[in-house]
Design a protein around this motif. Structure first.
Motif, short mmCIF file in Angstrom:
data_model
loop_
_atom_site.label_atom_id
_atom_site.label_comp_id
_atom_site.label_asym_id
_atom_site.label_seq_id
_atom_site.Cartn_x
_atom_site.Cartn_y
_atom_site.Cartn_z
N ASN A 1 0.83 -1.20 0.00
CA ASN A 1 0.00 0.00 0.00
C ASN A 1 0.87 1.26 0.00
OD1 ASN A 1 -2.37 -1.49 0.02
ND2 ASN A 1 -2.37 -1.65 2.24
N PHE A 2 1.93 1.26 0.80
CA PHE A 2 2.84 2.41 0.79
C PHE A 2 3.59 2.50 -0.53
CE2 PHE A 2 7.14 4.09 1.35
CZ PHE A 2 6.82 5.38 1.71
N LEU A 3 4.03 1.37 -1.05
CA LEU A 3 4.74 1.36 -2.33
C LEU A 3 3.84 1.88 -3.45
CD1 LEU A 3 7.46 0.55 -3.63
CD2 LEU A 3 6.37 -1.61 -4.21
N ASP A 4 2.56 1.55 -3.39
CA ASP A 4 1.60 2.04 -4.37
C ASP A 4 1.49 3.57 -4.30
OD1 ASP A 4 -0.31 1.84 -6.36
OD2 ASP A 4 -1.95 1.34 -5.00
N VAL A 5 1.41 4.12 -3.11
CA VAL A 5 1.35 5.58 -2.94
C VAL A 5 2.63 6.22 -3.44
CG1 VAL A 5 1.26 7.44 -1.23
CG2 VAL A 5 -0.26 5.49 -1.02
N CYS B 1 -4.87 10.09 -14.87
CA CYS B 1 -4.97 8.70 -14.39
C CYS B 1 -4.06 8.46 -13.20
CB CYS B 1 -4.65 7.73 -15.52
SG CYS B 1 -5.90 7.61 -16.79
N TYR B 2 -2.82 8.96 -13.29
CA TYR B 2 -1.90 8.79 -12.17
C TYR B 2 -2.36 9.56 -10.94
CZ TYR B 2 1.66 6.06 -14.54
OH TYR B 2 2.33 5.05 -15.18
N SER B 3 -2.98 10.72 -11.12
CA SER B 3 -3.46 11.47 -9.96
C SER B 3 -4.64 10.76 -9.30
CB SER B 3 -3.83 12.90 -10.35
OG SER B 3 -4.89 12.91 -11.27
N CYS B 4 -5.55 10.19 -10.09
CA CYS B 4 -6.65 9.41 -9.51
C CYS B 4 -6.12 8.17 -8.80
CB CYS B 4 -7.64 9.02 -10.60
SG CYS B 4 -8.58 10.39 -11.27
N SER B 5 -5.13 7.51 -9.40
CA SER B 5 -4.52 6.34 -8.76
C SER B 5 -3.84 6.72 -7.45
CB SER B 5 -3.51 5.68 -9.69
OG SER B 5 -4.14 5.08 -10.77
N LEU B 6 -3.21 7.88 -7.42
CA LEU B 6 -2.56 8.34 -6.20
C LEU B 6 -3.58 8.58 -5.10
CD1 LEU B 6 -0.07 9.37 -4.62
CD2 LEU B 6 -0.52 11.61 -5.61
N VAL B 7 -4.69 9.22 -5.42
CA VAL B 7 -5.72 9.47 -4.41
C VAL B 7 -6.28 8.16 -3.88
CG1 VAL B 7 -8.05 10.41 -4.10
CG2 VAL B 7 -6.32 11.75 -5.30
N MET B 8 -6.56 7.22 -4.77
CA MET B 8 -7.09 5.94 -4.32
C MET B 8 -6.07 5.14 -3.52
SD MET B 8 -9.27 5.08 -7.72
CE MET B 8 -9.78 3.49 -7.19
N ALA B 9 -4.81 5.19 -3.93
CA ALA B 9 -3.77 4.48 -3.18
C ALA B 9 -3.57 5.11 -1.81
CB ALA B 9 -2.46 4.51 -3.96
N PHE B 10 -3.65 6.43 -1.74
CA PHE B 10 -3.49 7.10 -0.44
C PHE B 10 -4.64 6.73 0.50
CE2 PHE B 10 -3.89 10.73 2.45
CZ PHE B 10 -2.61 10.74 2.98
N ARG B 11 -5.84 6.63 -0.02
CA ARG B 11 -6.97 6.23 0.81
C ARG B 11 -6.82 4.80 1.32
NH1 ARG B 11 -12.35 7.33 -2.07
NH2 ARG B 11 -13.16 6.72 -0.05
N ARG B 12 -6.31 3.90 0.46
CA ARG B 12 -6.07 2.51 0.90
C ARG B 12 -4.96 2.46 1.94
NH1 ARG B 12 -6.32 1.40 -4.43
NH2 ARG B 12 -4.09 1.24 -4.59
N TRP B 13 -3.95 3.28 1.78
CA TRP B 13 -2.81 3.25 2.69
C TRP B 13 -3.20 3.78 4.07
CZ3 TRP B 13 0.86 7.61 3.71
CH2 TRP B 13 1.96 7.18 4.45
N ARG B 14 -4.05 4.78 4.15
CA ARG B 14 -4.41 5.40 5.41
C ARG B 14 -5.51 4.64 6.16
NH1 ARG B 14 -0.49 7.25 7.25
NH2 ARG B 14 -1.58 8.59 8.68
N ILE B 15 -6.17 3.71 5.51
CA ILE B 15 -7.24 2.96 6.18
C ILE B 15 -6.66 1.91 7.06
CG2 ILE B 15 -9.17 1.39 5.80
CD1 ILE B 15 -9.92 3.01 3.40
#
Length: 186
Positions: free
Chosen positions: A94-98, A172-186
């Motif tokens: 999850n962190f690597l994704d962000v 696309c990368y900005s949307c992926s970043l937002v979604m990855a950040f939400r997964r990482w912080r949960i």
């Protein structure tokens, strides 16, 4: 009887943390779909910049580097998720994704700006034959900046489309970043 000894190397690493599904199920998520879009549109940017007349190699060289590198890294990331190998590598996915999507967003935004600058540096020059001449005459307006390029209509259109696709990949990368950040912080 004595207790079986445990291998200290096997117990010192934590289990991988990943909140995306593995296998083909990842393609049913928004993140998987965005990674596929990043690969497709990033490949189009790569093809379009490679097929254009490169008037400013320093600027468009960076665009090529970013598009090719992001294409292969996103493909490798998707392959790791589809094959399930991400579950065998002990890392915080999850962190690597962000982290990956943040770096890719920064690089692709720079590539988009540079590609737009090269396209805009055309300065309104149009290569057209005059009706009373036998050769090609260039009608050039006064350059607006430090970089000036002369592109024919086809090359200009290719650069415009490459700029648009670079912007789409940046989104696309900005949307992926937002979604990855939400997964990482949960």
């Amino acid at each position: 009887m004595s207790e079986p000894t445990t291998n200290p190397a096997a117990t010192s690493f934590s289990a991988p943390t990943i909140s995306l599904p593995l296998g083909l199920e990842v393609l049913r998520t928004y993140s998987g779909a965005l990674i596929c879009l990043e690969i497709v549109f990033g490949g189009l940017v790569w093809i379009l910049v490679a097929s254009s007349n490169v008037p400013v190699p320093l600027l468009q060289g960076w665009v090529m580097f970013v598009s090719v590198t992001a294409f292969f890294l996103s493909s490798a990331y998707l392959i790791l998720l589809i094959t399930g190998l991400a579950d065998r590598i002990s890392i915080d996915w999850n962190f690597l994704d962000v982290f990956y999507h943040f770096i890719a967003l920064l690089f692709y935004f720079g590539a988009f700006v540079l590609e737009a600058a090269v396209t805009a540096a055309n300065g309104g020059s149009i290569i057209t034959p005059l009706p009373n001449s036998t050769g090609t005459v260039m009608c050039i307006n006064y350059p607006r900046g430090n970089v000036f390029t002369v592109l024919n209509g086809n090359q200009y259109n290719i650069n415009v489309v490459a700029t648009i696709f670079a912007f789409v990949v940046t989104l696309c990368y900005s949307c992926s970043l937002v979604m990855a950040f939400r997964r990482w912080r949960i």
